[in-house]
Design an enzyme around this catalytic site. Structure first.
Site, mmCIF file in Angstrom:
data_model
loop_
_atom_site.group_PDB
_atom_site.id
_atom_site.type_symbol
_atom_site.label_atom_id
_atom_site.label_comp_id
_atom_site.label_asym_id
_atom_site.label_seq_id
_atom_site.Cartn_x
_atom_site.Cartn_y
_atom_site.Cartn_z
ATOM 1 N N ASP A 170 2.814 3.976 6.601
ATOM 2 C CA ASP A 170 2.010 3.862 7.816
ATOM 3 C C ASP A 170 2.837 3.602 9.076
ATOM 4 O O ASP A 170 4.015 3.232 9.014
ATOM 5 C CB ASP A 170 1.022 2.697 7.666
ATOM 6 C CG ASP A 170 1.722 1.339 7.738
ATOM 7 O OD1 ASP A 170 2.767 1.182 7.076
ATOM 8 O OD2 ASP A 170 1.246 0.453 8.462
ATOM 9 N N LYS A 221 16.697 3.794 2.115
ATOM 10 C CA LYS A 221 17.293 3.679 3.454
ATOM 11 C C LYS A 221 18.386 2.623 3.353
ATOM 12 O O LYS A 221 18.173 1.452 3.629
ATOM 13 C CB LYS A 221 16.201 3.253 4.436
ATOM 14 C CG LYS A 221 16.531 3.528 5.848
ATOM 15 C CD LYS A 221 15.411 3.446 6.893
ATOM 16 C CE LYS A 221 14.165 2.726 6.715
ATOM 17 N NZ LYS A 221 13.339 2.579 7.919
ATOM 18 N N ARG A 265 -1.223 6.964 6.942
ATOM 19 C CA ARG A 265 -0.877 6.951 5.511
ATOM 20 C C ARG A 265 -1.371 8.227 4.819
ATOM 21 O O ARG A 265 -0.856 8.618 3.794
ATOM 22 C CB ARG A 265 -1.533 5.756 4.804
ATOM 23 C CG ARG A 265 -0.951 4.414 5.176
ATOM 24 C CD ARG A 265 -1.470 3.342 4.222
ATOM 25 N NE ARG A 265 -1.301 2.008 4.754
ATOM 26 C CZ ARG A 265 -0.185 1.282 4.637
ATOM 27 N NH1 ARG A 265 0.859 1.763 4.002
ATOM 28 N NH2 ARG A 265 -0.121 0.079 5.151
ATOM 29 N N LYS A 321 0.815 -1.196 0.000
ATOM 30 C CA LYS A 321 0.000 0.000 0.000
ATOM 31 C C LYS A 321 0.863 1.266 0.000
ATOM 32 O O LYS A 321 0.414 2.332 -0.382
ATOM 33 C CB LYS A 321 -0.882 0.008 1.256
ATOM 34 C CG LYS A 321 -1.838 -1.148 1.363
ATOM 35 C CD LYS A 321 -2.595 -1.053 2.701
ATOM 36 C CE LYS A 321 -3.435 -2.287 2.913
ATOM 37 N NZ LYS A 321 -4.043 -2.267 4.270
ATOM 38 N N PHE A 324 12.298 5.820 11.073
ATOM 39 C CA PHE A 324 11.075 5.156 10.615
ATOM 40 C C PHE A 324 10.132 6.247 10.137
ATOM 41 O O PHE A 324 9.643 7.053 10.929
ATOM 42 C CB PHE A 324 10.441 4.312 11.727
ATOM 43 C CG PHE A 324 9.345 3.453 11.188
ATOM 44 C CD1 PHE A 324 9.628 2.262 10.536
ATOM 45 C CD2 PHE A 324 8.013 3.869 11.279
ATOM 46 C CE1 PHE A 324 8.615 1.482 9.991
ATOM 47 C CE2 PHE A 324 7.001 3.093 10.735
ATOM 48 C CZ PHE A 324 7.300 1.905 10.088
ATOM 49 N N VAL A 325 9.933 6.303 8.842
ATOM 50 C CA VAL A 325 9.175 7.407 8.245
ATOM 51 C C VAL A 325 7.691 7.056 8.109
ATOM 52 O O VAL A 325 7.328 5.897 7.927
ATOM 53 C CB VAL A 325 9.768 7.830 6.881
ATOM 54 C CG1 VAL A 325 11.005 8.668 7.066
ATOM 55 C CG2 VAL A 325 10.067 6.633 6.000
ATOM 56 N N ASP A 385 14.369 -0.519 1.962
ATOM 57 C CA ASP A 385 15.016 -0.616 3.272
ATOM 58 C C ASP A 385 15.997 -1.796 3.195
ATOM 59 O O ASP A 385 17.129 -1.639 2.725
ATOM 60 C CB ASP A 385 13.879 -0.819 4.285
ATOM 61 C CG ASP A 385 14.326 -0.962 5.716
ATOM 62 O OD1 ASP A 385 15.497 -0.747 5.987
ATOM 63 O OD2 ASP A 385 13.488 -1.290 6.580
ATOM 64 N N GLU A 440 8.332 1.994 -5.635
ATOM 65 C CA GLU A 440 8.254 1.691 -4.202
ATOM 66 C C GLU A 440 8.273 2.984 -3.403
ATOM 67 O O GLU A 440 8.835 3.995 -3.830
ATOM 68 C CB GLU A 440 9.446 0.823 -3.778
ATOM 69 C CG GLU A 440 9.335 -0.613 -4.257
ATOM 70 C CD GLU A 440 10.103 -1.549 -3.327
ATOM 71 O OE1 GLU A 440 9.673 -1.724 -2.170
ATOM 72 O OE2 GLU A 440 11.131 -2.076 -3.760
ATOM 73 N N ASP A 441 7.685 2.928 -2.222
ATOM 74 C CA ASP A 441 7.726 4.068 -1.306
ATOM 75 C C ASP A 441 9.120 4.222 -0.711
ATOM 76 O O ASP A 441 9.695 5.299 -0.673
ATOM 77 C CB ASP A 441 6.672 3.912 -0.196
ATOM 78 C CG ASP A 441 6.706 2.526 0.469
ATOM 79 O OD1 ASP A 441 7.455 1.644 0.009
ATOM 80 O OD2 ASP A 441 5.974 2.329 1.458
HETATM 81 P P1 5GP Z 1 12.272 -3.763 2.454
HETATM 82 O O1 5GP Z 1 11.718 -5.025 1.861
HETATM 83 O O2 5GP Z 1 13.134 -2.986 1.490
HETATM 84 O O3 5GP Z 1 12.971 -4.017 3.760
HETATM 85 O O4 5GP Z 1 11.065 -2.870 2.881
HETATM 86 C C1 5GP Z 1 10.163 -2.384 2.007
HETATM 87 C C2 5GP Z 1 8.847 -2.046 2.679
HETATM 88 O O5 5GP Z 1 8.946 -1.972 4.115
HETATM 89 C C3 5GP Z 1 8.430 -0.696 2.218
HETATM 90 O O6 5GP Z 1 7.727 -0.786 1.006
HETATM 91 C C4 5GP Z 1 7.584 -0.217 3.381
HETATM 92 O O7 5GP Z 1 6.263 -0.673 3.238
HETATM 93 C C5 5GP Z 1 8.211 -0.860 4.593
HETATM 94 N N1 5GP Z 1 9.128 0.092 5.253
HETATM 95 C C6 5GP Z 1 10.493 0.076 5.251
HETATM 96 N N2 5GP Z 1 10.988 1.133 5.933
HETATM 97 C C7 5GP Z 1 9.903 1.818 6.385
HETATM 98 C C8 5GP Z 1 9.742 3.039 7.139
HETATM 99 O O8 5GP Z 1 10.701 3.725 7.554
HETATM 100 N N3 5GP Z 1 8.456 3.430 7.379
HETATM 101 C C9 5GP Z 1 7.364 2.734 6.964
HETATM 102 N N4 5GP Z 1 6.152 3.212 7.274
HETATM 103 N N5 5GP Z 1 7.476 1.590 6.242
HETATM 104 C C10 5GP Z 1 8.733 1.154 5.956
#
Ligand code: 5GP
Length: 177
Positions: free
Chosen positions: A161, A133, A167, A44, A154-155, A104, A100-101
């Site tokens: 969210d 990140k 959101r 989302k 943590f944004v 991480d 992607e938002d």
């Molecule tokens: P990854 O698979 O790269 O670890 O994480 C991707 C997903 O984790 C992002 O699409 C997001 O939904 C969530 N996520 C990672 N870091 C953050 C953050 O700082 N804040 C929020 N709200 N979601 C995050």
């Protein structure tokens, strides 16, 4: 876990976000010119970013939506990616831009790249993320287009969210982790 709105520290304003979205769109426009692009919104979290980004794209665009989840507790990645809904059209010979938002650990992006590679022979597959990140990266994923590089925060807001909440904030804030 719950947080109050007052606990959210300010990071990027609506104006800063729109300016950055325009800059990212300009790079994508320069790359693809008039070629058709399939923009894949990863729900989302990237709903707001994708909706704003496509308004500034000038090539023919087709929008697709997939839903993944990876977060275990409020602010820590579970380390596993769940495909909640990943139905996509035929992407053989297509330009694919995954939006992607935030990247991480990179596990979501890696999961998606593997999924696309295993199912299609695209013309090109690229990644665009509003925020990167890098400090927790566990994969070799490097996004092709990045809005902001951020450190260990943590944004929240603009699609992202905290336990399902916030959101809808038009700006991005953060909580210390
Ligand atoms: P990854 O698979 O790269 O670890 O994480 C991707 C997903 O984790 C992002 O699409 C997001 O939904 C969530 N996520 C990672 N870091 C953050 C953050 O700082 N804040 C929020 N709200 N979601 C995050």
């Amino acid at each position: 876990m719950e947080i109050k709105k007052e606990d959210i520290k300010f990071l990027y304003s609506e104006e800063e976000l729109q300016q950055k979205v325009k800059e990212v769109a300009a790079k994508i426009n320069a790359r693809y010119l008039d070629e058709e692009v399939y923009v894949i919104c990863v729900l989302k979290g990237s709903v707001m970013f994708t909706a704003d980004l496509v308004k500034y794209l000038t090539m023919p665009v087709k929008m697709e939506f997939i839903r993944l989840s990876s977060y275990g507790s409020s602010t820590t990645s579970s380390g596993k990616v769940n495909a909640v809904d990943i139905s996509l059209p035929d992407l053989n010979e297509k330009n694919v831009l995954i939006v992607e938002d935030i990247i991480d650990t990179g596990l979501t992006a890696k999961f998606l790249r593997d999924f696309i590679d295993n199912n299609f022979r695209t013309k090109k597959t690229e990644f665009c993320t509003l925020m990167d990140k890098k400090c927790f990266r566990k994969t070799e994923i490097e996004p092709d287009y990045v809005g902001f590089e951020i450190d260990n925060k943590f944004v929240i807001g603009y699609g992202l969210d905290f336990d399902g909440n916030y959101r809808n904030l038009p700006y991005i804030g953060y909580v210390e982790v």
